[in-house]
Design a protein around this motif. Structure first.
Motif, short mmCIF file in Angstrom:
data_model
loop_
_atom_site.label_atom_id
_atom_site.label_comp_id
_atom_site.label_asym_id
_atom_site.label_seq_id
_atom_site.Cartn_x
_atom_site.Cartn_y
_atom_site.Cartn_z
N GLN A 232 0.81 -1.21 0.00
CA GLN A 232 0.00 0.00 0.00
C GLN A 232 0.84 1.26 0.00
OE1 GLN A 232 -3.12 -1.00 3.13
NE2 GLN A 232 -4.27 -0.18 1.42
N PHE A 233 2.07 1.16 0.55
CA PHE A 233 2.89 2.36 0.64
C PHE A 233 3.52 2.70 -0.70
CE2 PHE A 233 6.41 5.05 1.91
CZ PHE A 233 5.74 5.91 2.77
N ILE A 234 3.91 1.70 -1.44
CA ILE A 234 4.56 1.94 -2.73
C ILE A 234 3.51 1.85 -3.83
CG2 ILE A 234 6.29 1.08 -4.35
CD1 ILE A 234 7.42 2.36 -1.80
N GLY A 235 3.49 2.81 -4.69
CA GLY A 235 2.50 2.85 -5.76
C GLY A 235 1.53 3.97 -5.48
N SER A 236 1.18 4.72 -6.53
CA SER A 236 0.26 5.83 -6.33
C SER A 236 -0.71 5.86 -7.51
CB SER A 236 1.05 7.14 -6.27
OG SER A 236 0.17 8.22 -6.24
N PRO A 237 -2.02 5.89 -7.27
CA PRO A 237 -2.68 5.80 -5.98
C PRO A 237 -2.46 4.45 -5.31
CG PRO A 237 -4.27 5.77 -7.76
CD PRO A 237 -2.96 6.02 -8.38
N ALA A 238 -2.73 4.41 -4.00
CA ALA A 238 -2.40 3.20 -3.25
C ALA A 238 -3.23 2.00 -3.71
CB ALA A 238 -2.64 3.45 -1.76
N MET A 239 -2.66 0.84 -3.46
CA MET A 239 -3.32 -0.40 -3.84
C MET A 239 -4.68 -0.55 -3.13
SD MET A 239 -1.82 -4.20 -3.14
CE MET A 239 -0.67 -4.40 -4.48
N ASN A 240 -5.66 -1.06 -3.88
CA ASN A 240 -6.95 -1.38 -3.26
C ASN A 240 -6.83 -2.68 -2.49
OD1 ASN A 240 -8.67 0.71 -4.53
ND2 ASN A 240 -7.99 -0.32 -6.40
N VAL A 241 -7.42 -2.72 -1.33
CA VAL A 241 -7.34 -3.93 -0.52
C VAL A 241 -8.75 -4.39 -0.18
CG1 VAL A 241 -6.63 -4.83 1.70
CG2 VAL A 241 -5.12 -3.33 0.43
N ILE A 242 -9.04 -5.64 -0.48
CA ILE A 242 -10.39 -6.19 -0.27
C ILE A 242 -10.25 -7.56 0.37
CG2 ILE A 242 -12.62 -6.47 -1.41
CD1 ILE A 242 -10.94 -5.67 -4.03
N GLU A 243 -11.16 -7.85 1.25
CA GLU A 243 -11.21 -9.21 1.81
C GLU A 243 -11.84 -10.13 0.76
OE1 GLU A 243 -9.67 -9.93 4.57
OE2 GLU A 243 -9.21 -7.79 4.73
N ALA A 244 -11.34 -11.36 0.62
CA ALA A 244 -11.89 -12.28 -0.38
C ALA A 244 -11.63 -13.71 0.06
CB ALA A 244 -11.24 -12.02 -1.73
N THR A 245 -12.31 -14.62 -0.59
CA THR A 245 -12.07 -16.04 -0.35
C THR A 245 -11.66 -16.66 -1.67
OG1 THR A 245 -13.93 -15.91 1.17
CG2 THR A 245 -13.04 -18.10 0.70
N THR A 246 -10.58 -17.43 -1.63
CA THR A 246 -10.10 -18.04 -2.87
C THR A 246 -10.39 -19.53 -2.88
OG1 THR A 246 -7.95 -18.20 -1.85
CG2 THR A 246 -8.29 -16.38 -3.40
N GLY A 247 -10.39 -20.08 -4.06
CA GLY A 247 -10.60 -21.53 -4.25
C GLY A 247 -11.06 -21.78 -5.66
N ASN A 248 -10.75 -22.92 -6.19
CA ASN A 248 -11.17 -23.32 -7.54
C ASN A 248 -10.81 -22.29 -8.61
OD1 ASN A 248 -12.39 -25.54 -6.31
ND2 ASN A 248 -14.28 -24.37 -5.97
N GLY A 249 -9.63 -21.72 -8.45
CA GLY A 249 -9.20 -20.76 -9.47
C GLY A 249 -9.98 -19.46 -9.47
N GLN A 250 -10.64 -19.18 -8.37
CA GLN A 250 -11.40 -17.93 -8.31
C GLN A 250 -11.14 -17.22 -6.99
OE1 GLN A 250 -15.57 -18.88 -9.00
NE2 GLN A 250 -15.39 -17.75 -10.95
N ALA A 251 -11.26 -15.91 -7.03
CA ALA A 251 -11.25 -15.13 -5.79
C ALA A 251 -12.62 -14.48 -5.68
CB ALA A 251 -10.16 -14.07 -5.83
N VAL A 252 -13.36 -14.83 -4.64
CA VAL A 252 -14.72 -14.33 -4.49
C VAL A 252 -14.73 -13.24 -3.43
CG1 VAL A 252 -17.12 -14.94 -4.05
CG2 VAL A 252 -15.56 -16.61 -5.09
N LEU A 253 -15.20 -12.08 -3.81
CA LEU A 253 -15.25 -10.96 -2.87
C LEU A 253 -16.49 -11.07 -1.99
CD1 LEU A 253 -14.33 -8.00 -5.25
CD2 LEU A 253 -12.86 -9.73 -4.20
#
Lengths: 351, 295
Positions: A232-253
């Motif tokens: 989050q500190f490096i890169g502008s604008p800062a990286m988006n951060v979201i909680e998610a669950t992964t599995g089966n080749g997918q990330a589900v928000l």
């Protein structure tokens, strides 16, 4: 020119531990940028290398020799301070030659070295002025000149550009970098500005709370941030951060949107998405409700929230996008390779 | 005094862009200022007039308001024979004492302030507050023990006896401390990195930066030393060691003596000259030292 080794360096002010053990080996001629938010201990670390702060624990070595107990003058270093710390009653010439005068170098040699440094920094016309008759950028150069006339083993910069205006900062950034590579002197450079860190560093140390979150080349840190903080500190604008669950080749928000993810991931994660890695896609899984847009010219920043979520989210799209009154909905997608996964508990990078 | 009035008069010249001050307002302010100067200056004028006339002229009312013709005579008499001792001798004594006190106070206080600000030693702030406490004790309070000490050192009727007891100065130490605290720490650090030891830092950086403060203090302390009355009165019994301010008082008649007023007045005027010279010659530095510091 020198190598610098920090070996589990710690600093305590009374009971408070400000630096909690930092180890890094700096190569000959390397330009190292120490970057972090204010209060992270980056200046303290630099001052310990300079010898202006004592080392509570661990070891500072220059060219393999232990420096912990040495006075600053015996370490063969030169330092550029944030407020330049020029001697106000001395002319530019005297300021630059002061350290040489102290070490008892003959006057003719001092004059020659000062003239050389002034030439290098385009200060030759100002040698007889007092610091207060100079502009910010010129003072900055004098501070640099004072550092380079001594031909030290090591340059230390403590936020040298933060008192300059934005345009001058960009120019001086280039000048410092150019000068350093010309002289080939190992340098440590402290800044809170991640753009300076990205553009100047051979390697950077991302610090937070007295800990080195990551040590690596700018692109390493950008492409493979080791921790959520570094991400989050490096890169502008800062990286988006979201909680998610992964599995089966997918990330589900949390809102049900599913992104294609590398198959290896499974379980709950903190998902990081850089704004500039998002692309418009009519079928994209991410629905951004734009609350306002910032057209910067080369790219456009869309600020808003993902549909069904409360967290702020930013996308940076190349080119100009005219949204009606800057509002509306856009569908976005990201490539699987651009997804960053972090452990929700520790914040460390997964895989 | 006159010099200051002059400056303010010069300042009120209508400069472009400044607040309009025309016509009656301008005249009124000038009249008020000139009257003020006259009021302040009048006693000095009277003293000057009195120093240029003869004794009977002073004694016979009304007092003359214009200088008489005895200027050279009276001043010569004052300078080279005086009443008890020639004024030239007293002027010299005062000069030695005032300069000694001013220089001594500055040297001691700048060094102690430097120690207090830049060195870490045990009970540092205790020492500072001890020095500061002495501010509360004026010379008069500690005059008896001080006299005792000076007497036992055999310093009565010496310049040392006049100067040393007055040399320690909490005020000057305090002022220098406050000034040093405004010098950015980075300057000391830059000097350390440049390889300057503490005393080198003091000579090359601190001292030149304190120039205006030193000048301002010198003026104040010189006048302080010049105007000392009680202490010189105590420690000098030999008329040849008298200072001008106390000597002036001693010229006044006691009992049935007849006062030689023209000579006394000439002495007063002479006594004013050195402080005025000091103030005027250091005025520029003095004001800069009070207003701002070079940073």
């Amino acid at each position: 020119m020198a190598t610098v080794d920090l070996i589990d360096v710690k600093k305590r002010f009374g009971p408070a531990e400000v630096i909690r053990g930092i180890s890094v080996a700096i190569e000959n001629g390397e330009f190292i940028v120490i970057v972090g938010p204010s209060g992270c201990g980056k200046s303290t670390l630099l001052r310990m290398v300079a010898g202006l702060e004592s080392v509570s624990d661990g070891e500072v070595r220059i060219d393999g020799a232990r420096m912990n107990e040495k006075e600053p003058m015996d370490r063969d270093i030169a330092m550029v301070f944030q407020n330049y710390a020029l001697y106000p009653h001395m002319t530019v010439r005297q300021n630059m030659g002061y350290s040489l005068k102290i070490s008892g170098i003959p006057k003719a040699d001092i004059a020659r070295k000062v003239a050389q440094a002034a030439d290098l920094l385009q200060l030759s016309d100002y040698l007889d002025r007092k610091p207060r008759q100079l502009s910010g950028g010129q003072r900055q150069r004098v501070a640099m000149g004072r550092a380079i006339v001594r031909q030290p083993k090591l340059f230390l910069f403590d936020e040298p550009l933060s008192n300059l205006d934005a345009k001058l900062r960009v120019q001086m950034r280039l000048e410092i970098r150019e000068l350093q590579s010309k002289l080939g002197v190992t340098s440590l450079y402290v800044t809170h500005d991640q753009v300076e860190a990205m553009t100047m560093a051979d390697r950077m140390i991302v610090m937070n709370g007295g800990v080195a979150e990551q040590i690596g080349t700018p692109l390493d840190v950008y492409e493979r941030p080791e921790t959520l903080f570094a991400a989050q500190f490096i890169g502008s604008p800062a990286m988006n951060v979201i909680e998610a669950t992964t599995g089966n080749g997918q990330a589900v928000l949390a809102n049900g949107a599913a992104l294609t993810a590398p198959a290896a991931q499974a379980g709950p994660v903190t998902l990081g998405l850089r704004p500039e890695h998002l692309a418009l896609d009519p079928d994209g899984p991410l629905v951004l409700e734009v609350s306002f847009a910032e057209p910067l010219g080369p790219n456009t920043l869309l600020h808003g929230r993902l549909a069904g979520s409360a967290d702020a989210f930013t996308a940076s799209l190349p080119g100009v996008h005219r949204l009606s009154q800057g509002r509306g909905q856009v569908r976005l997608n990201a490539r699987p390779g651009d997804l960053h996964f972090f452990d929700p508990q520790t914040g460390r990078r997964l895989a | 005094m006159t010099a200051r009035a002059e400056t303010s008069a010069r300042r009120s010249d209508p400069a472009p862009g400044m607040v309009e001050k025309r016509g009656s307002a301008l005249w009124l302010t000038h009249v008020a200022m000139i009257l003020g100067v006259l009021v302040v200056f009048f006693p000095i004028w009277l003293a000057f007039v009195a120093s240029t006339v003869s004794q009977p002229e002073i004694a016979r009312p009304p007092m003359p308001l214009l200088p008489g013709d005895r200027f050279l005579e009276n001043y010569q008499k004052a300078l080279f024979s005086g009443v008890n001792v020639p004024v030239a001798v007293m002027l010299f004594n005062s000069l030695v004492m005032a300069t000694g006190i001013a220089v001594g106070k500055i040297v001691i206080s700048i060094l102690s302030a430097f120690a207090i600000v830049y060195f870490r030693f045990p009970a540092r702030s205790l020492f500072f507050w001890l020095i500061f406490l002495t501010l509360m004790l004026p010379v008069e309070v500690r005059i008896v023990p001080t006299y005792e000490v000076v007497a036992r050192f055999g310093m009565l009727n010496t310049y040392g006896g006049l100067i040393f007891p007055l040399i320690a100065s909490a005020t000057a130490t305090f002022l220098f401390r406050q000034f040093f605290l405004t010098i950015p720490d980075e300057l000391a650090e830059a000097a350390r990195v440049d390889g300057a030891g503490p005393m080198r830092f003091f000579w090359d950086i601190v001292l030149p930066m304190s120039r205006t403060n030193i000048a301002a203090l010198f003026v104040i302390l010189f006048i302080y030393g010049w105007n000392q009355y009680l202490w010189p009165l105590l420690v000098t019994t030999d008329p040849a060691m008298n200072t001008i301010v106390m000597g002036l008082k001693q010229m006044f008649p006691s009992g049935d003596d007849i006062a030689d007023w023209p000579v006394i007045m000439a002495t007063s005027i002479l006594a004013m000259i050195p402080p005025v010279i000091v103030v005027i010659s250091m005025q520029k530095l003095f004001i800069r030292g009070l207003v701002d510091s070079e940073k």
